[in-house]
Design a protein around this motif. Sequence first.
Motif, PDB file in Angstrom:
ATOM      1  N   ALA A  54       0.836  -1.196   0.000  1.00  0.00           N
ATOM      2  CA  ALA A  54       0.000   0.000   0.000  1.00  0.00           C
ATOM      3  C   ALA A  54       0.872   1.249   0.000  1.00  0.00           C
ATOM      4  O   ALA A  54       2.003   1.250   0.515  1.00  0.00           O
ATOM      5  CB  ALA A  54      -0.912  -0.005   1.226  1.00  0.00           C
ATOM      6  N   LEU A  55       0.361   2.298  -0.594  1.00  0.00           N
ATOM      7  CA  LEU A  55       1.060   3.578  -0.593  1.00  0.00           C
ATOM      8  C   LEU A  55       0.791   4.300   0.723  1.00  0.00           C
ATOM      9  O   LEU A  55      -0.342   4.351   1.193  1.00  0.00           O
ATOM     10  CB  LEU A  55       0.572   4.452  -1.747  1.00  0.00           C
ATOM     11  N   GLN A  56       1.834   4.850   1.305  1.00  0.00           N
ATOM     12  CA  GLN A  56       1.701   5.690   2.487  1.00  0.00           C
ATOM     13  C   GLN A  56       1.719   7.141   2.017  1.00  0.00           C
ATOM     14  O   GLN A  56       2.684   7.587   1.399  1.00  0.00           O
ATOM     15  CB  GLN A  56       2.837   5.421   3.469  1.00  0.00           C
ATOM     16  N   LEU A  57       0.645   7.865   2.290  1.00  0.00           N
ATOM     17  CA  LEU A  57       0.493   9.228   1.783  1.00  0.00           C
ATOM     18  C   LEU A  57       0.220  10.191   2.932  1.00  0.00           C
ATOM     19  O   LEU A  57      -0.288   9.800   3.982  1.00  0.00           O
ATOM     20  CB  LEU A  57      -0.663   9.296   0.780  1.00  0.00           C
ATOM     21  N   VAL A  58       0.552  11.436   2.705  1.00  0.00           N
ATOM     22  CA  VAL A  58       0.241  12.490   3.655  1.00  0.00           C
ATOM     23  C   VAL A  58      -0.487  13.607   2.913  1.00  0.00           C
ATOM     24  O   VAL A  58      -0.195  13.878   1.736  1.00  0.00           O
ATOM     25  CB  VAL A  58       1.512  13.037   4.340  1.00  0.00           C
ATOM     26  N   VAL A  59      -1.461  14.224   3.551  1.00  0.00           N
ATOM     27  CA  VAL A  59      -2.174  15.341   2.942  1.00  0.00           C
ATOM     28  C   VAL A  59      -1.248  16.559   2.980  1.00  0.00           C
ATOM     29  O   VAL A  59      -0.964  17.096   4.053  1.00  0.00           O
ATOM     30  CB  VAL A  59      -3.489  15.632   3.682  1.00  0.00           C
ATOM     31  N   ALA A  60      -0.771  16.954   1.813  1.00  0.00           N
ATOM     32  CA  ALA A  60       0.157  18.078   1.729  1.00  0.00           C
ATOM     33  C   ALA A  60      -0.567  19.412   1.633  1.00  0.00           C
ATOM     34  O   ALA A  60      -0.014  20.452   2.019  1.00  0.00           O
ATOM     35  CB  ALA A  60       1.081  17.900   0.524  1.00  0.00           C
ATOM     36  N   ALA A  61      -1.778  19.414   1.097  1.00  0.00           N
ATOM     37  CA  ALA A  61      -2.536  20.667   0.961  1.00  0.00           C
ATOM     38  C   ALA A  61      -4.014  20.332   0.843  1.00  0.00           C
ATOM     39  O   ALA A  61      -4.389  19.228   0.422  1.00  0.00           O
ATOM     40  CB  ALA A  61      -2.069  21.457  -0.251  1.00  0.00           C
ATOM     41  N   ARG A  62      -4.817  21.295   1.203  1.00  0.00           N
ATOM     42  CA  ARG A  62      -6.267  21.166   1.100  1.00  0.00           C
ATOM     43  C   ARG A  62      -6.826  22.530   0.716  1.00  0.00           C
ATOM     44  O   ARG A  62      -6.398  23.556   1.243  1.00  0.00           O
ATOM     45  CB  ARG A  62      -6.860  20.708   2.438  1.00  0.00           C
ATOM     46  N   ARG A  63      -7.779  22.543  -0.239  1.00  0.00           N
ATOM     47  CA  ARG A  63      -8.392  23.808  -0.635  1.00  0.00           C
ATOM     48  C   ARG A  63      -9.813  23.555  -1.114  1.00  0.00           C
ATOM     49  O   ARG A  63     -10.135  22.473  -1.614  1.00  0.00           O
ATOM     50  CB  ARG A  63      -7.589  24.507  -1.731  1.00  0.00           C
ATOM     51  N   ALA A  64     -10.656  24.557  -0.949  1.00  0.00           N
ATOM     52  CA  ALA A  64     -12.021  24.485  -1.457  1.00  0.00           C
ATOM     53  C   ALA A  64     -11.999  24.738  -2.956  1.00  0.00           C
ATOM     54  O   ALA A  64     -11.348  25.674  -3.430  1.00  0.00           O
ATOM     55  CB  ALA A  64     -12.898  25.514  -0.763  1.00  0.00           C
ATOM     56  N   VAL A  65     -12.703  23.891  -3.720  1.00  0.00           N
ATOM     57  CA  VAL A  65     -12.773  24.066  -5.169  1.00  0.00           C
ATOM     58  C   VAL A  65     -14.195  24.315  -5.639  1.00  0.00           C
ATOM     59  O   VAL A  65     -14.429  24.559  -6.819  1.00  0.00           O
ATOM     60  CB  VAL A  65     -12.171  22.848  -5.910  1.00  0.00           C
ATOM     61  N   ALA A  66     -15.150  24.260  -4.728  1.00  0.00           N
ATOM     62  CA  ALA A  66     -16.555  24.576  -5.014  1.00  0.00           C
ATOM     63  C   ALA A  66     -17.241  24.767  -3.675  1.00  0.00           C
ATOM     64  O   ALA A  66     -16.644  24.572  -2.613  1.00  0.00           O
ATOM     65  CB  ALA A  66     -17.216  23.471  -5.835  1.00  0.00           C
ATOM     66  N   ALA A  67     -18.515  25.127  -3.716  1.00  0.00           N
ATOM     67  CA  ALA A  67     -19.236  25.426  -2.487  1.00  0.00           C
ATOM     68  C   ALA A  67     -19.235  24.258  -1.515  1.00  0.00           C
ATOM     69  O   ALA A  67     -19.195  24.445  -0.304  1.00  0.00           O
ATOM     70  CB  ALA A  67     -20.664  25.836  -2.832  1.00  0.00           C
ATOM     71  N   ASP A  68     -19.282  23.038  -2.022  1.00  0.00           N
ATOM     72  CA  ASP A  68     -19.351  21.874  -1.155  1.00  0.00           C
ATOM     73  C   ASP A  68     -18.312  20.814  -1.528  1.00  0.00           C
ATOM     74  O   ASP A  68     -18.516  19.624  -1.302  1.00  0.00           O
ATOM     75  CB  ASP A  68     -20.751  21.263  -1.197  1.00  0.00           C
ATOM     76  N   ALA A  69     -17.197  21.230  -2.116  1.00  0.00           N
ATOM     77  CA  ALA A  69     -16.168  20.292  -2.549  1.00  0.00           C
ATOM     78  C   ALA A  69     -14.787  20.801  -2.150  1.00  0.00           C
ATOM     79  O   ALA A  69     -14.504  21.999  -2.237  1.00  0.00           O
ATOM     80  CB  ALA A  69     -16.224  20.084  -4.066  1.00  0.00           C
ATOM     81  N   VAL A  70     -13.932  19.872  -1.704  1.00  0.00           N
ATOM     82  CA  VAL A  70     -12.555  20.207  -1.363  1.00  0.00           C
ATOM     83  C   VAL A  70     -11.608  19.349  -2.182  1.00  0.00           C
ATOM     84  O   VAL A  70     -11.927  18.216  -2.563  1.00  0.00           O
ATOM     85  CB  VAL A  70     -12.261  20.001   0.132  1.00  0.00           C
ATOM     86  N   GLU A  71     -10.450  19.909  -2.454  1.00  0.00           N
ATOM     87  CA  GLU A  71      -9.382  19.176  -3.140  1.00  0.00           C
ATOM     88  C   GLU A  71      -8.291  18.868  -2.131  1.00  0.00           C
ATOM     89  O   GLU A  71      -7.907  19.718  -1.327  1.00  0.00           O
ATOM     90  CB  GLU A  71      -8.801  20.007  -4.273  1.00  0.00           C
ATOM     91  N   LEU A  72      -7.803  17.625  -2.173  1.00  0.00           N
ATOM     92  CA  LEU A  72      -6.675  17.210  -1.355  1.00  0.00           C
ATOM     93  C   LEU A  72      -5.491  16.926  -2.261  1.00  0.00           C
ATOM     94  O   LEU A  72      -5.634  16.259  -3.294  1.00  0.00           O
ATOM     95  CB  LEU A  72      -7.007  15.952  -0.557  1.00  0.00           C
ATOM     96  N   THR A  73      -4.326  17.436  -1.881  1.00  0.00           N
ATOM     97  CA  THR A  73      -3.074  17.090  -2.536  1.00  0.00           C
ATOM     98  C   THR A  73      -2.362  16.083  -1.652  1.00  0.00           C
ATOM     99  O   THR A  73      -2.099  16.351  -0.475  1.00  0.00           O
ATOM    100  CB  THR A  73      -2.191  18.328  -2.747  1.00  0.00           C
TER     101      THR A  73
END
Length: 381
Positions: A54-73
Amino acid sequence: MDDLRTPPPDLYGRPRADTFFRFLTAFGDRYSPALGGPLLRRNPRRPLGRPAPALQLVVAARRAVAADAVELTLADPSGGPLPPWQPGAHLRLTLPSGRERHYSLCGDPTDSADPADSADPADSADRANPAAYRIAVRRLPDGGGGSVEIHDTVRPGTRLTARRPRNGFAFCAEPAVLLLAGGIGVTPLLPMAREAQRHGLDWRLVHTGRSADTLPFADELRALDPARVHLRTDDEHGGPPTGAELLAHAPRGAAVYCCGPAPMLAAVQRALDASPASALHFERFGAAPVTDGEPFTVRLGADGPGLAVPADRSALDVLREARPELAYSCRQGFCGTCEVRLLAGTADHRDRRLTPEQRAAGALLPCVSRAAAGETLVVDL
């Protein structure tokens, strides 16, 4: 389309059977060990290959991309490169709660961790190792809890695990392409639009939603080529578009890629034959409607309660009413998360994952599998 309950006879939605793929399927049925063919079975003395870790990942960034949606990097915690991917691919994420969910990758597969890999972006999408993955998640308060968990608890620094990217919605880069996105369904189509622009294809993209503030990535889409992107909102047009309206944007002979809610997909399927388009590829948000279903019973253990499964509902939905903790993910019979053990009864297996040997050993995916009318399936969760 004559019958929306059955898939098109070939990958591209053509009304005729594909002779080559009919032959290939018959060959695979006979010779593939995964399908239980009589020839070329695996040598039992040879050890099974090790699954990819399995890949081990960390959330590097988070931002809102719409009224009810977020983007995770998502990035490798050590800063190393990640496995490559192609437009249409998705990640299977394990959230902190243990829930597993699939999310389409919406970044650019040519964004490489090593600048040397991307010296020629038009030629490097199949070998670049990206520095990060991007996904976007719409909050669904009445969903299964995964989106709410991401919105409420996942922040930069959160550690997640994931399966390596897989692709069940591959972009074939036909010369003429129409991309149809409903709301958050734009996530797999955004990389396709980038790929189409990169290779000089004749492409169009229509993004639909309730209102302008619910359309993720509108600025990124317009930055590719504003003349090729059409943003269409229900509040400005008096309701959702018809399939004919959506397909009117198709160049002559175009391949259509559609991702969105079930009504949108059904409308496009119905209007395809009368449109300028020649092929349809699609990805669903969730479970497909039950077709050819009969009412049956699923029993929780030999002495447990019997639960009635109506003709138009899945066994998974009924089981989760009694056992809300029962894990699930895709609800389409390919991820295996909801697997239970069949103790008694004859199942109608409708999944795309289990081998005949696994089914014979008692494996069952209740998200899609059913039984004949009046049959009782005894399962162990």
